[in-house]
Design a protein around this motif. Structure first.
Motif, PDB file in Angstrom:
ATOM      1  N   GLY A 231      -6.893 -11.941  18.881  1.00 36.81           N
ATOM      2  CA  GLY A 231      -6.450 -13.305  19.141  1.00 36.81           C
ATOM      3  C   GLY A 231      -5.414 -13.855  18.181  1.00 36.81           C
ATOM      4  N   MET A 232      -4.580 -13.008  17.564  1.00 32.95           N
ATOM      5  CA  MET A 232      -3.547 -13.471  16.635  1.00 32.95           C
ATOM      6  C   MET A 232      -2.213 -13.641  17.369  1.00 32.95           C
ATOM      7  SD  MET A 232      -4.245 -11.208  13.189  1.00 32.95           S
ATOM      8  CE  MET A 232      -5.819 -11.282  12.323  1.00 32.95           C
ATOM      9  N   ASP A 233      -1.430 -14.665  16.992  1.00 31.93           N
ATOM     10  CA  ASP A 233      -0.114 -14.857  17.599  1.00 31.93           C
ATOM     11  C   ASP A 233       0.919 -13.976  16.883  1.00 31.93           C
ATOM     12  OD1 ASP A 233       0.571 -16.138  15.207  1.00 31.93           O
ATOM     13  OD2 ASP A 233       0.259 -18.142  16.031  1.00 31.93           O
ATOM     14  N   ASN A 234       2.165 -13.973  17.397  1.00 29.90           N
ATOM     15  CA  ASN A 234       3.208 -13.082  16.868  1.00 29.90           C
ATOM     16  C   ASN A 234       3.525 -13.366  15.403  1.00 29.90           C
ATOM     17  OD1 ASN A 234       3.516 -11.700  19.292  1.00 29.90           O
ATOM     18  ND2 ASN A 234       5.098 -13.096  20.041  1.00 29.90           N
ATOM     19  N   THR A 235       3.530 -14.628  15.016  1.00 24.29           N
ATOM     20  CA  THR A 235       3.816 -14.971  13.612  1.00 24.29           C
ATOM     21  C   THR A 235       2.728 -14.437  12.697  1.00 24.29           C
ATOM     22  OG1 THR A 235       4.962 -16.992  14.307  1.00 24.29           O
ATOM     23  CG2 THR A 235       4.280 -16.851  12.000  1.00 24.29           C
ATOM     24  N   MET A 236       1.474 -14.591  13.119  1.00 24.16           N
ATOM     25  CA  MET A 236       0.354 -14.070  12.329  1.00 24.16           C
ATOM     26  C   MET A 236       0.417 -12.557  12.231  1.00 24.16           C
ATOM     27  SD  MET A 236      -2.190 -15.099  10.551  1.00 24.16           S
ATOM     28  CE  MET A 236      -3.774 -14.623   9.859  1.00 24.16           C
ATOM     29  N   VAL A 237       0.840 -11.896  13.306  1.00 22.11           N
ATOM     30  CA  VAL A 237       0.981 -10.434  13.295  1.00 22.11           C
ATOM     31  C   VAL A 237       2.018 -10.014  12.257  1.00 22.11           C
ATOM     32  CG1 VAL A 237       1.783  -8.436  14.621  1.00 22.11           C
ATOM     33  CG2 VAL A 237       0.208 -10.066  15.656  1.00 22.11           C
ATOM     34  N   SER A 238       3.135 -10.752  12.175  1.00 19.43           N
ATOM     35  CA  SER A 238       4.166 -10.417  11.182  1.00 19.43           C
ATOM     36  C   SER A 238       3.613 -10.556   9.761  1.00 19.43           C
ATOM     37  CB  SER A 238       5.411 -11.293  11.372  1.00 19.43           C
ATOM     38  OG  SER A 238       5.149 -12.642  11.028  1.00 19.43           O
ATOM     39  N   TYR A 239       2.760 -11.577   9.542  1.00 16.70           N
ATOM     40  CA  TYR A 239       2.126 -11.737   8.229  1.00 16.70           C
ATOM     41  C   TYR A 239       1.171 -10.567   7.935  1.00 16.70           C
ATOM     42  CZ  TYR A 239       3.777 -16.594   8.338  1.00 16.70           C
ATOM     43  OH  TYR A 239       4.557 -17.719   8.388  1.00 16.70           O
ATOM     44  N   MET A 240       0.459 -10.123   8.968  1.00 13.03           N
ATOM     45  CA  MET A 240      -0.460  -8.999   8.796  1.00 13.03           C
ATOM     46  C   MET A 240       0.299  -7.712   8.466  1.00 13.03           C
ATOM     47  SD  MET A 240      -3.520 -10.125   8.946  1.00 13.03           S
ATOM     48  CE  MET A 240      -2.763 -11.456   8.017  1.00 13.03           C
ATOM     49  N   LEU A 241       1.445  -7.512   9.108  1.00 16.32           N
ATOM     50  CA  LEU A 241       2.280  -6.351   8.777  1.00 16.32           C
ATOM     51  C   LEU A 241       2.765  -6.430   7.334  1.00 16.32           C
ATOM     52  CD1 LEU A 241       4.384  -5.969  12.051  1.00 16.32           C
ATOM     53  CD2 LEU A 241       2.900  -4.221  11.069  1.00 16.32           C
ATOM     54  N   PHE A 242       3.039  -7.639   6.886  1.00 15.62           N
ATOM     55  CA  PHE A 242       3.488  -7.843   5.504  1.00 15.62           C
ATOM     56  C   PHE A 242       2.382  -7.460   4.520  1.00 15.62           C
ATOM     57  CE2 PHE A 242       4.127 -10.702   1.801  1.00 15.62           C
ATOM     58  CZ  PHE A 242       5.374 -10.230   1.389  1.00 15.62           C
ATOM     59  N   VAL A 243       1.170  -7.959   4.789  1.00 20.61           N
ATOM     60  CA  VAL A 243       0.012  -7.618   3.947  1.00 20.61           C
ATOM     61  C   VAL A 243      -0.245  -6.120   3.984  1.00 20.61           C
ATOM     62  CG1 VAL A 243      -2.497  -7.877   3.728  1.00 20.61           C
ATOM     63  CG2 VAL A 243      -1.087  -9.881   4.187  1.00 20.61           C
ATOM     64  N   PHE A 244      -0.181  -5.556   5.179  1.00 22.65           N
ATOM     65  CA  PHE A 244      -0.369  -4.124   5.395  1.00 22.65           C
ATOM     66  C   PHE A 244       0.586  -3.330   4.495  1.00 22.65           C
ATOM     67  CE2 PHE A 244      -0.274  -0.172   7.838  1.00 22.65           C
ATOM     68  CZ  PHE A 244      -1.541  -0.096   8.385  1.00 22.65           C
ATOM     69  N   GLY A 245       1.836  -3.762   4.450  1.00 21.59           N
ATOM     70  CA  GLY A 245       2.849  -3.053   3.675  1.00 21.59           C
ATOM     71  C   GLY A 245       2.688  -3.203   2.173  1.00 21.59           C
ATOM     72  N   ILE A 246       2.327  -4.404   1.717  1.00 21.55           N
ATOM     73  CA  ILE A 246       2.123  -4.629   0.276  1.00 21.55           C
ATOM     74  C   ILE A 246       1.062  -3.669  -0.258  1.00 21.55           C
ATOM     75  CG2 ILE A 246       1.148  -6.217  -1.419  1.00 21.55           C
ATOM     76  CD1 ILE A 246       2.483  -8.493  -0.002  1.00 21.55           C
ATOM     77  N   ILE A 247      -0.037  -3.586   0.466  1.00 17.54           N
ATOM     78  CA  ILE A 247      -1.115  -2.683   0.058  1.00 17.54           C
ATOM     79  C   ILE A 247      -0.640  -1.236   0.121  1.00 17.54           C
ATOM     80  CG2 ILE A 247      -3.443  -1.896   0.608  1.00 17.54           C
ATOM     81  CD1 ILE A 247      -3.246  -4.739  -0.543  1.00 17.54           C
ATOM     82  N   GLY A 248       0.216  -0.948   1.105  1.00 14.89           N
ATOM     83  CA  GLY A 248       0.716   0.413   1.271  1.00 14.89           C
ATOM     84  C   GLY A 248       1.564   0.889   0.108  1.00 14.89           C
ATOM     85  N   VAL A 249       2.381   0.000  -0.460  1.00 13.17           N
ATOM     86  CA  VAL A 249       3.206   0.359  -1.621  1.00 13.17           C
ATOM     87  C   VAL A 249       2.310   0.789  -2.776  1.00 13.17           C
ATOM     88  CG1 VAL A 249       4.825  -0.499  -3.351  1.00 13.17           C
ATOM     89  CG2 VAL A 249       5.113  -1.154  -0.964  1.00 13.17           C
ATOM     90  N   ILE A 250       1.268   0.000  -3.016  1.00 15.74           N
ATOM     91  CA  ILE A 250       0.317   0.319  -4.088  1.00 15.74           C
ATOM     92  C   ILE A 250      -0.383   1.649  -3.796  1.00 15.74           C
ATOM     93  CG2 ILE A 250      -1.780  -0.464  -5.269  1.00 15.74           C
ATOM     94  CD1 ILE A 250      -0.912  -3.350  -4.519  1.00 15.74           C
ATOM     95  N   ALA A 251      -0.800   1.825  -2.541  1.00 11.82           N
ATOM     96  CA  ALA A 251      -1.533   3.033  -2.152  1.00 11.82           C
ATOM     97  C   ALA A 251      -0.697   4.291  -2.333  1.00 11.82           C
ATOM     98  CB  ALA A 251      -2.001   2.911  -0.697  1.00 11.82           C
ATOM     99  N   ASN A 252       0.598   4.214  -2.009  1.00  8.69           N
ATOM    100  CA  ASN A 252       1.467   5.384  -2.155  1.00  8.69           C
ATOM    101  C   ASN A 252       1.596   5.823  -3.602  1.00  8.69           C
ATOM    102  OD1 ASN A 252       3.290   6.746   0.109  1.00  8.69           O
ATOM    103  ND2 ASN A 252       2.752   4.690   0.792  1.00  8.69           N
ATOM    104  N   ARG A 253       1.735   4.859  -4.512  1.00  9.07           N
ATOM    105  CA  ARG A 253       1.846   5.212  -5.929  1.00  9.07           C
ATOM    106  C   ARG A 253       0.549   5.807  -6.450  1.00  9.07           C
ATOM    107  NH1 ARG A 253       6.570   3.671  -8.313  1.00  9.07           N
ATOM    108  NH2 ARG A 253       5.940   5.401  -9.658  1.00  9.07           N
ATOM    109  N   ILE A 254      -0.585   5.228  -6.016  1.00  8.54           N
ATOM    110  CA  ILE A 254      -1.885   5.755  -6.429  1.00  8.54           C
ATOM    111  C   ILE A 254      -2.083   7.164  -5.877  1.00  8.54           C
ATOM    112  CG2 ILE A 254      -4.394   5.483  -6.156  1.00  8.54           C
ATOM    113  CD1 ILE A 254      -3.931   2.450  -6.194  1.00  8.54           C
TER     114      ILE A 254
END
Length: 381
Positions: A231-254
């Motif tokens: 039930g998330m709108d398109n703007t919320m989805v873009s924020y979720m992709l942003f959060v997804f990516g921030i965590i991903g940068v950390i995960a790649n280095r680890i």
């Protein structure tokens, strides 16, 4: 020198922005062209299929050319794709111009990794490779969600403007800061192809295939899943992709540092997400806060998948880094094609809420391949 790794990373950002930038705008593309979501998904699955079928052969053909020229031509083709796509051409033409750079995507990745480790010592190879592969996570935290957000504010065509700009910046970096790098000694095709007869390498390839298929059976429809199932709108989805990516940068280095200690244990740790995330998505229900926490964990466990898959395969063929990595890219994209196709079929026949269970099934198959490789290594003469 880490400089070469960072240049490779920048080009990787352009590559990933072009390949995965459509994930957040597939619903809008489907509406614009009046096609079903699974047909719009062809923009991702066909791109991946071309890589899967041609990657190793294109890499072998390009292996004798100056590596700077190879990287330049590859990124130039990605720039061309972005520019044409901006003008919302007919669907068949949009699909065609996305196919063209797919021929050189694995060539770019294999070449960038080869360049990155060419000036470093053996002990830091995994770390240098993780810098290049961090382009995946950086794209997920910056350009991919930004392109999705831009599309949500204006129209989907603006997403391709972002992709073209990123490709242009990467092209300038390669042209200005990377020296000419002619190949001094070219390995014969026969010496490279011999790894295809090694059972441990074949099993490692199968693990890569099933792991990527697992993740992309749901991730390919990330926007659609969060829209319809959560039930998330398109703007919320873009924020979720942003959060997804921030965590991903950390995960790649680890993950890069962990791979230097133990490749198999690191791979198994992050592969566990293919079992854990579907269960958590199911039990989180419509509760937004719970879903956000699941997405954070999802981003952490998913993001290093390409790095882990490549390193896992290369560890089975350490003397054929470039060719082994091209095969990792090829079979990984074959996994994307399978995951996206099966995920699309499930959406059309059962509903979007069932796609995570496909992730779990493919994840179990990937774990079976890890177990088989361990058995082969223990019984190897």
């Amino acid at each position: 020198m880490k400089k070469y790794a960072y240049i490779g990373c920048l080009g990787f950002i352009a590559v990933i922005t072009t390949e995965f930038g459509v994930i957040g705008i597939l619903p809008q593309i489907a509406d614009h062209y009046n096609v079903s979501i699974d047909k719009a998904g062809l923009l991702l699955s066909v791109f991946a299929l071309v890589i899967a079928l041609t990657g190793p052969f294109m890499t072998l053909l390009a292996s004798g050319f100056d590596r700077k020229k190879v990287m330049t031509i590859a990124v130039l083709l990605f720039l061309f794709t972005g520019i044409i796509s901006v003008f919302s051409p007919p669907f068949w033409l949009l699909l065609l111009v996305r196919i063209l750079p797919a021929f050189l995507q694995p060539v770019y990745i294999a070449t960038a990794l080869s360049v990155a480790v060419s000036k470093g010592d053996k002990d830091h190879e995994n770390e240098l490779m993780s810098i290049v592969f961090s382009g995946v996570a950086i794209a997920m935290v910056s350009t991919v969600p930004f392109a999705t957000w831009v599309a949500s504010q204006w129209s989907w065509e603006y997403s391709f403007v972002v992709q073209a700009i990123v490709s242009g910046i990467a092209l300038l970096a390669i042209c200005c800061f990377l020296p000419k790098m002619p190949v001094v000694e070219r390995k014969s095709f026969r010496s490279e192809l011999k790894i295809l007869g090694q059972p441990i390498f074949i099993v490692s390839t199968a693990m890569n295939f099933f792991m990527i298929a697992a993740w992309f059976s749901t991730y390919s429809y990330f926007a659609e899943y969060l829209n319809k199932a959560k039930g998330m709108d398109n703007t919320m989805v873009s924020y979720m992709l942003f959060v997804f990516g921030i965590i991903g940068v950390i995960a790649n280095r680890i993950s890069g540092k962990m791979l230097g200690r133990n490749v198999t244990r690191t791979t198994v740790l992050f592969l566990s997400g293919t079992i854990l995330i579907p269960l958590l998505l199911y039990f989180s229900g419509p509760h937004t806060i719970a879903v956000i926490f699941v997405i954070i964990l999802w981003g952490f466990l998913y993001s290093p998948s390409f790095l882990n898959a490549s390193t896992y395969m290369i560890s089975a063929a350490p003397d054929s880094l470039q060719f082994a990595n091209s095969l990792a890219t090829s079979f990984g994209n074959m996994g994307i094609t399978l995951g996206t196709t099966v995920g699309g079929w499930v959406i059309m026949t059962r509903g979007i809420q069932f796609t995570p269970w496909i992730t779990l099934v493919f994840g179990l198959l990937a774990f079976a391949m890890v177990a088989l490789r361990l058995y082969l290594e223990r019984t190897k003469p």
